[in-house]
Design a protein around this motif. Structure first.
Motif, short mmCIF file in Angstrom:
data_model
loop_
_atom_site.label_atom_id
_atom_site.label_comp_id
_atom_site.label_asym_id
_atom_site.label_seq_id
_atom_site.Cartn_x
_atom_site.Cartn_y
_atom_site.Cartn_z
N GLY A 89 63.18 65.06 65.46
CA GLY A 89 62.89 65.38 64.07
C GLY A 89 61.42 65.46 63.71
N THR A 90 60.52 65.09 64.61
CA THR A 90 59.10 65.16 64.29
C THR A 90 58.59 66.55 64.64
OG1 THR A 90 58.53 64.29 66.45
CG2 THR A 90 58.70 62.70 64.65
N PRO A 91 58.00 67.26 63.68
CA PRO A 91 57.53 68.60 63.98
C PRO A 91 56.29 68.58 64.85
CG PRO A 91 56.97 68.00 61.75
CD PRO A 91 57.78 66.88 62.32
N GLY A 92 56.28 69.38 65.89
CA GLY A 92 55.11 69.55 66.72
C GLY A 92 54.70 68.33 67.51
N HIS A 93 55.62 67.49 67.92
CA HIS A 93 55.28 66.30 68.69
C HIS A 93 54.83 66.71 70.09
CE1 HIS A 93 55.37 62.25 70.24
NE2 HIS A 93 56.09 62.68 71.25
N VAL A 94 53.73 66.12 70.52
CA VAL A 94 53.21 66.37 71.86
C VAL A 94 53.45 65.13 72.69
CG1 VAL A 94 51.13 66.88 73.19
CG2 VAL A 94 51.44 67.90 70.94
N PRO A 95 54.07 65.23 73.88
CA PRO A 95 54.31 64.04 74.70
C PRO A 95 53.00 63.33 75.02
CG PRO A 95 55.49 65.93 75.57
CD PRO A 95 54.61 66.45 74.48
N GLY A 96 52.98 62.03 74.87
CA GLY A 96 51.80 61.23 75.15
C GLY A 96 50.87 61.10 73.96
N GLN A 97 51.17 61.78 72.85
CA GLN A 97 50.32 61.71 71.67
C GLN A 97 50.74 60.50 70.84
OE1 GLN A 97 50.67 65.06 69.11
NE2 GLN A 97 48.82 64.60 67.98
N THR A 98 49.78 59.72 70.39
CA THR A 98 50.07 58.55 69.59
C THR A 98 50.18 58.94 68.13
OG1 THR A 98 48.80 57.20 71.12
CG2 THR A 98 49.26 56.24 68.97
N ALA A 99 51.26 58.55 67.48
CA ALA A 99 51.45 58.83 66.07
C ALA A 99 50.81 57.71 65.26
CB ALA A 99 52.93 58.94 65.74
N LEU A 100 49.88 58.06 64.39
CA LEU A 100 49.22 57.06 63.56
C LEU A 100 50.00 56.89 62.26
CD1 LEU A 100 45.53 58.20 64.03
CD2 LEU A 100 46.70 56.33 65.17
N PRO A 101 50.14 55.65 61.78
CA PRO A 101 50.86 55.44 60.53
C PRO A 101 50.04 55.95 59.35
CG PRO A 101 49.91 53.39 61.29
CD PRO A 101 49.66 54.41 62.36
N LEU A 102 50.73 56.45 58.33
CA LEU A 102 50.04 56.89 57.12
C LEU A 102 49.78 55.68 56.24
CD1 LEU A 102 52.05 60.11 56.29
CD2 LEU A 102 49.80 59.94 57.32
#
Length: 64
Positions: free
Chosen positions: A41-54
């Protein structure tokens, strides 16, 4: 020998192209790349990329 020119804007080309377009005019005519949502469900997720909290904006001395 006359330098090759872009067929869209008539600017001289540094490197001749098969389609006759310069790099800027080629980018203008091609469709933009769209991000496709992945199964989680996350648009444009790149493997190994860290998602930062808003987090809400916290004022600092520079923003006053």
């Amino acid at each position: 020998m006359t330098p090759a020119r872009c067929r869209a804007c008539s600017r001289p080309l540094r490197r001749p192209a098969r389609d006759g377009l310069g790099p800027v005019c080629r980018r203008r005519t091609t469709a933009p790349v769209l991000l496709v949502p992945v199964p989680d469900g996350t648009p444009g997720h790149v493997p190994g990329q860290t998602a930062l909290p808003l987090v809400p904006h916290q004022p600092s001395l520079w923003s006053l």
